[in-house]
Design a protein around this motif. Sequence first.
Motif, PDB file in Angstrom:
ATOM      1  N   ASP A  44       1.003  -1.396  -0.246  1.00  0.00           N
ATOM      2  CA  ASP A  44      -0.198   0.260  -0.090  1.00  0.00           C
ATOM      3  C   ASP A  44       0.346   1.281  -0.205  1.00  0.00           C
ATOM      4  O   ASP A  44       1.337   1.041  -0.891  1.00  0.00           O
ATOM      5  N   LEU A  69       0.646   0.541  -3.937  1.00  0.00           N
ATOM      6  CA  LEU A  69      -0.492   1.945  -4.375  1.00  0.00           C
ATOM      7  C   LEU A  69      -1.653   2.085  -2.671  1.00  0.00           C
ATOM      8  O   LEU A  69      -1.918   1.512  -1.709  1.00  0.00           O
ATOM      9  N   TYR A  72      -4.927   1.024  -0.411  1.00  0.00           N
ATOM     10  CA  TYR A  72      -4.980  -0.991  -0.673  1.00  0.00           C
ATOM     11  C   TYR A  72      -5.259  -1.493   0.513  1.00  0.00           C
ATOM     12  O   TYR A  72      -4.098  -1.627   1.147  1.00  0.00           O
ATOM     13  N   GLN A  76      -7.625  -6.268  -2.951  1.00  0.00           N
ATOM     14  CA  GLN A  76      -7.485  -5.783  -3.647  1.00  0.00           C
ATOM     15  C   GLN A  76      -6.254  -5.427  -5.122  1.00  0.00           C
ATOM     16  O   GLN A  76      -5.631  -5.004  -5.660  1.00  0.00           O
ATOM     17  N   LEU A  77      -4.902  -6.319  -3.832  1.00  0.00           N
ATOM     18  CA  LEU A  77      -3.766  -6.362  -4.554  1.00  0.00           C
ATOM     19  C   LEU A  77      -3.012  -7.703  -5.416  1.00  0.00           C
ATOM     20  O   LEU A  77      -2.104  -8.145  -6.026  1.00  0.00           O
TER      21      LEU A  77
END
Length: 239
Positions: A44, A69, A72, A76-77
């Motif tokens: 993240d 990201l 996240y 979501q990864l």
Amino acid sequence: MYFFLTLPITALFLYDVHFRQHLFNYCIRQSNKIRPPKYVFVGDSITAGGLNWGWRLDRNLVAATSFGLHGYQANQLVGSVKSGTALRPKFFHLLVGTNDALAQKPVAEFSRDFRTLVELVAKSNATLVVTLVPYQGDAAQTELIQSHNAEIATLQYEFNFRTVDLNPVIAPEGVLLPQYSDDGIHFTPDAYNVWIERLKPVMDAAMIDRSSPDMNGFAKSVRYHFPEKSVGKMDVIFL
């Protein structure tokens, strides 16, 4: 005309370090399609804040590709992990869980999502290294993060990956110390220095193990630490 059209991008490049890093990562990923990177980092905003991990670890600007990201959670990864393993790195680093804790994700759900990521890496030839979820400045999150980290330790038995624990240094009492975060979540430069100090020996040892036909990149010994006032300490050892 060309000057005025490119002026906004030029301004972003000059004044926004995250835009520069995003652009640099894009260029690295394109080159990695030809020459695989040594490291891939997925996570993240804490991972994103590390900027160039290749430089931090090896003083090599193109040794690592980062998929950090902002905001996240683990579920979501999946796409980032698939993209990262497709680059065929030697080492795959994963840190995820901060946003899961902020969202109060149940332990079973986090464990399922994290397992999915680990299984994807396990299908590749990369050696997986996981940094445990760091504690936050809010003590109310500590118990849930401990539970999430305990699930990671359980998966470690099954998948034989290495772990890095920053919490004994940056949050020895279960709360992130102020010198390591300005907002109780994201890292200061001092925290990233601690991370590299703890991560680099693990990566170096993993490199030796990759070269050994007897170890095949598996972990030998890892120590997982909880604050003593909560649930004590647990050792995870692979023989």
